[in-house]
Design a protein around this motif. Structure first.
Motif, PDB file in Angstrom:
ATOM      1  N   ARG A  17       0.844  -1.208   0.000  1.00  0.00           N
ATOM      2  CA  ARG A  17       0.000   0.000   0.000  1.00  0.00           C
ATOM      3  C   ARG A  17       0.871   1.247   0.000  1.00  0.00           C
ATOM      4  O   ARG A  17       0.630   2.188  -0.766  1.00  0.00           O
ATOM      5  CB  ARG A  17      -0.893   0.046   1.253  1.00  0.00           C
ATOM      6  N   VAL A  18       1.885   1.266   0.863  1.00  0.00           N
ATOM      7  CA  VAL A  18       2.757   2.427   0.966  1.00  0.00           C
ATOM      8  C   VAL A  18       3.570   2.595  -0.316  1.00  0.00           C
ATOM      9  O   VAL A  18       3.662   3.704  -0.862  1.00  0.00           O
ATOM     10  CB  VAL A  18       3.678   2.316   2.200  1.00  0.00           C
ATOM     11  N   LEU A  19       4.133   1.513  -0.822  1.00  0.00           N
ATOM     12  CA  LEU A  19       4.915   1.588  -2.051  1.00  0.00           C
ATOM     13  C   LEU A  19       4.051   2.073  -3.212  1.00  0.00           C
ATOM     14  O   LEU A  19       4.478   2.915  -4.006  1.00  0.00           O
ATOM     15  CB  LEU A  19       5.538   0.225  -2.368  1.00  0.00           C
ATOM     16  N   ARG A  20       2.824   1.578  -3.312  1.00  0.00           N
ATOM     17  CA  ARG A  20       1.913   2.000  -4.384  1.00  0.00           C
ATOM     18  C   ARG A  20       1.626   3.502  -4.281  1.00  0.00           C
ATOM     19  O   ARG A  20       1.643   4.217  -5.281  1.00  0.00           O
ATOM     20  CB  ARG A  20       0.611   1.200  -4.317  1.00  0.00           C
ATOM     21  N   ALA A  21       1.396   3.998  -3.068  1.00  0.00           N
ATOM     22  CA  ALA A  21       1.118   5.429  -2.883  1.00  0.00           C
ATOM     23  C   ALA A  21       2.339   6.270  -3.251  1.00  0.00           C
ATOM     24  O   ALA A  21       2.203   7.305  -3.918  1.00  0.00           O
ATOM     25  CB  ALA A  21       0.690   5.696  -1.443  1.00  0.00           C
ATOM     26  N   LEU A  22       3.519   5.838  -2.838  1.00  0.00           N
ATOM     27  CA  LEU A  22       4.735   6.574  -3.176  1.00  0.00           C
ATOM     28  C   LEU A  22       5.015   6.524  -4.675  1.00  0.00           C
ATOM     29  O   LEU A  22       5.502   7.499  -5.260  1.00  0.00           O
ATOM     30  CB  LEU A  22       5.929   6.015  -2.395  1.00  0.00           C
ATOM     31  N   ALA A  23       4.691   5.412  -5.318  1.00  0.00           N
ATOM     32  CA  ALA A  23       4.945   5.239  -6.752  1.00  0.00           C
ATOM     33  C   ALA A  23       4.077   6.163  -7.605  1.00  0.00           C
ATOM     34  O   ALA A  23       4.397   6.418  -8.760  1.00  0.00           O
ATOM     35  CB  ALA A  23       4.728   3.784  -7.160  1.00  0.00           C
ATOM     36  N   THR A  24       2.987   6.677  -7.034  1.00  0.00           N
ATOM     37  CA  THR A  24       2.135   7.614  -7.778  1.00  0.00           C
ATOM     38  C   THR A  24       2.688   9.033  -7.744  1.00  0.00           C
ATOM     39  O   THR A  24       2.135   9.921  -8.374  1.00  0.00           O
ATOM     40  CB  THR A  24       0.697   7.638  -7.212  1.00  0.00           C
ATOM     41  N   GLY A  25       3.765   9.237  -6.983  1.00  0.00           N
ATOM     42  CA  GLY A  25       4.362  10.562  -6.893  1.00  0.00           C
ATOM     43  C   GLY A  25       3.987  11.314  -5.626  1.00  0.00           C
ATOM     44  O   GLY A  25       4.467  12.420  -5.399  1.00  0.00           O
ATOM     45  N   ARG A  26       3.140  10.709  -4.802  1.00  0.00           N
ATOM     46  CA  ARG A  26       2.770  11.363  -3.550  1.00  0.00           C
ATOM     47  C   ARG A  26       3.913  11.258  -2.546  1.00  0.00           C
ATOM     48  O   ARG A  26       4.764  10.386  -2.650  1.00  0.00           O
ATOM     49  CB  ARG A  26       1.508  10.713  -2.968  1.00  0.00           C
ATOM     50  N   SER A  27       3.905  12.154  -1.561  1.00  0.00           N
ATOM     51  CA  SER A  27       4.877  12.104  -0.476  1.00  0.00           C
ATOM     52  C   SER A  27       4.114  12.144   0.839  1.00  0.00           C
ATOM     53  O   SER A  27       2.986  12.639   0.893  1.00  0.00           O
ATOM     54  CB  SER A  27       5.859  13.270  -0.571  1.00  0.00           C
TER      55      SER A  27
END
Length: 116
Positions: free
Chosen positions: A34-44
């Protein structure tokens, strides 16, 4: 005199501890994914944002696991936010820079194709 037997302690993996629900038999993504997917979208995220948005109570540990388990470097930047009663609190903001974002997206595509 009659004695009551206590039920055996619940083992990990029994009801309430597994990754599937009775109403929905699909497997929920692991927290690290979940965290990796969120970071992979460009979010911080900083730790407080990750708590609310991703239900991650220990973002620093999840980030360390992403780096250790998948070899993806996570960029860190310190910032000050309002903490308890508005007191300034130093936290770390985590993000993936462009090359690492591409690696994360490729990894997630592989994980999705394997059903992880």
């Amino acid at each position: 005199m009659e004695t009551k037997k206590s039920p055996p302690p619940m083992a990990v993996g029994q009801a309430g501890h597994d990754e599937t629900s009775k109403a929905d038999s699909t497997v929920r993504p692991r927290k690290i994914h979940r965290v990796l997917r969120a970071l992979a979208t460009g979010r911080s995220f900083n730790r407080f944002e990750a708590e609310r948005a991703l239900h991650d109570h220990c973002l620093h540990t999840t980030v360390a696991s992403i780096q250790r388990d998948y070899g993806i470097s996570v960029y860190r930047e310190m910032e000050t936010v309002a903490g308890y009663e508005g007191a300034p609190t130093r936290v770390c903001r985590y993000r993936l820079l462009s090359p690492e974002r591409a690696r994360a997206q490729a990894l997630l595509a592989t994980l999705n194709s394997k059903g992880a």
